[in-house]
Design a protein around this motif. Sequence first.
Motif, mmCIF file in Angstrom:
data_model
loop_
_atom_site.group_PDB
_atom_site.id
_atom_site.type_symbol
_atom_site.label_atom_id
_atom_site.label_comp_id
_atom_site.label_asym_id
_atom_site.label_seq_id
_atom_site.Cartn_x
_atom_site.Cartn_y
_atom_site.Cartn_z
ATOM 1 N N TYR A 35 0.840 -1.197 0.000
ATOM 2 C CA TYR A 35 0.000 0.000 0.000
ATOM 3 C C TYR A 35 0.876 1.248 0.000
ATOM 4 C CZ TYR A 35 -3.559 -3.362 1.590
ATOM 5 O OH TYR A 35 -4.403 -4.451 1.735
ATOM 6 N N MET A 38 2.382 1.670 -3.517
ATOM 7 C CA MET A 38 1.449 2.240 -4.477
ATOM 8 C C MET A 38 1.271 3.725 -4.229
ATOM 9 S SD MET A 38 -2.610 1.662 -5.244
ATOM 10 C CE MET A 38 -3.027 3.181 -4.338
ATOM 11 N N ALA A 39 1.134 4.098 -2.959
ATOM 12 C CA ALA A 39 0.976 5.517 -2.625
ATOM 13 C C ALA A 39 2.195 6.336 -3.064
ATOM 14 C CB ALA A 39 0.744 5.678 -1.120
ATOM 15 N N TRP A 54 -2.662 9.032 -3.924
ATOM 16 C CA TRP A 54 -3.270 8.317 -2.814
ATOM 17 C C TRP A 54 -2.298 8.343 -1.638
ATOM 18 C CZ3 TRP A 54 -7.911 5.394 -2.582
ATOM 19 C CH2 TRP A 54 -8.630 5.332 -3.775
ATOM 20 N N PHE A 56 -1.095 6.799 2.112
ATOM 21 C CA PHE A 56 -1.150 5.461 2.695
ATOM 22 C C PHE A 56 -2.462 5.246 3.435
ATOM 23 C CE2 PHE A 56 -0.730 2.732 6.388
ATOM 24 C CZ PHE A 56 -0.247 1.561 5.828
ATOM 25 N N GLU A 58 -5.376 6.680 3.021
ATOM 26 C CA GLU A 58 -6.478 6.542 2.068
ATOM 27 C C GLU A 58 -6.479 5.162 1.425
ATOM 28 O OE1 GLU A 58 -7.277 10.946 0.161
ATOM 29 O OE2 GLU A 58 -5.464 9.856 -0.455
ATOM 30 N N THR A 59 -5.290 4.670 1.114
ATOM 31 C CA THR A 59 -5.184 3.357 0.477
ATOM 32 C C THR A 59 -5.675 2.262 1.412
ATOM 33 O OG1 THR A 59 -3.301 4.132 -0.835
ATOM 34 C CG2 THR A 59 -3.627 1.755 -0.681
ATOM 35 N N MET A 63 -8.864 -0.149 0.782
ATOM 36 C CA MET A 63 -8.734 -1.604 0.746
ATOM 37 C C MET A 63 -9.624 -2.273 1.791
ATOM 38 S SD MET A 63 -6.945 -2.550 -1.770
ATOM 39 C CE MET A 63 -6.513 -4.242 -1.339
ATOM 40 N N PRO A 224 -3.173 -3.347 -4.347
ATOM 41 C CA PRO A 224 -4.218 -2.329 -4.218
ATOM 42 C C PRO A 224 -4.546 -1.575 -5.500
ATOM 43 C CG PRO A 224 -2.146 -1.498 -3.346
ATOM 44 C CD PRO A 224 -1.926 -2.961 -3.651
ATOM 45 N N ALA A 225 -3.684 -1.616 -6.518
ATOM 46 C CA ALA A 225 -3.860 -0.717 -7.664
ATOM 47 C C ALA A 225 -5.166 -0.951 -8.410
ATOM 48 C CB ALA A 225 -2.676 -0.846 -8.618
ATOM 49 N N ALA A 228 -7.949 0.517 -6.468
ATOM 50 C CA ALA A 228 -7.908 1.974 -6.630
ATOM 51 C C ALA A 228 -8.413 2.364 -8.007
ATOM 52 C CB ALA A 228 -6.486 2.489 -6.410
ATOM 53 N N ASP A 231 -12.030 2.308 -7.903
ATOM 54 C CA ASP A 231 -12.493 3.475 -7.173
ATOM 55 C C ASP A 231 -12.501 4.714 -8.063
ATOM 56 O OD1 ASP A 231 -13.233 3.296 -4.300
ATOM 57 O OD2 ASP A 231 -12.092 5.164 -4.151
#
Length: 264
Positions: A35, A38-39, A54, A56, A58-59, A63, A224-225, A228, A231
């Motif tokens: 996470y 990705m952030a 994003w 961390f 928020e991620t 999730m 997570p991507a 996201a 989203d």
Amino acid sequence: MGSERVSRAALRAQLVRCGIAGEVATPREGNLRHYGRMAAKDPRYLFGLRLRDWSFDETLAMMARRCGVDPNPEHTRGVDTIDPDLTLDALDAMGERLGAAAADRATVLLATGHPETLLGVYRAIEDALRTAGCTVLTPAAGWSYESRLWESSPHREIAYDSGVAALVGTDGRWRHTHDPEPMRAMLASLDSELPRLVVADHGWAGAAGEAGIETVGFADCNDPALFAGQDEGKIAVTVPLDDGLAPPLYEPLTAYLLHRAQLM
């Protein structure tokens, strides 16, 4: 795999019993690390998606909402979870998309970064869509490149098992990948004849969603991507599941999905 209908309740119990959902083997510390990456917009964790910024926090919250991981940031080690009801809801949504594509006899494209575990799921979807009259595209077979992401021996080539794309190495064995470049090459080779629907995971799904194609697929709780991307409206459906288990364990899930799509 048989054609016997699998009920939602029976599948829910099987998902939890086998660790496809519920308490999963994907460790919490790995989830949180991914996470954060990705952030930080590490390309290995973006799957080809151009995501907004994003944080961390928020991620993690996203999730928890879309995948069912523990929302508590103080839980940093040990077991994490995938909510089986979110898995089932996403399978229902994916089934609707597959059913609509089948009704329209649409062109479709299938690809997986987890061929050693999920290939059977994709092959069953492919067979059902072909039977319904869909055209399954197989572009860029044999296209090769030197991967810049995960792989220690980087030469990779697009290969097909029937109509499902995956990567192979120089030894001809299937390879796991997060890389979006192969899907970008496939879409570029199609020029203006893009598929109506892509069924995929990892970078195959991210690159297709970023290209504006209706995309449905699967993702683990450490990836997570794609959640996201859903989203942000770039991915139509992301089904949360542990994507690294023995192939026969996914057979009830596949049967349920195809029944939801009215393809069995």
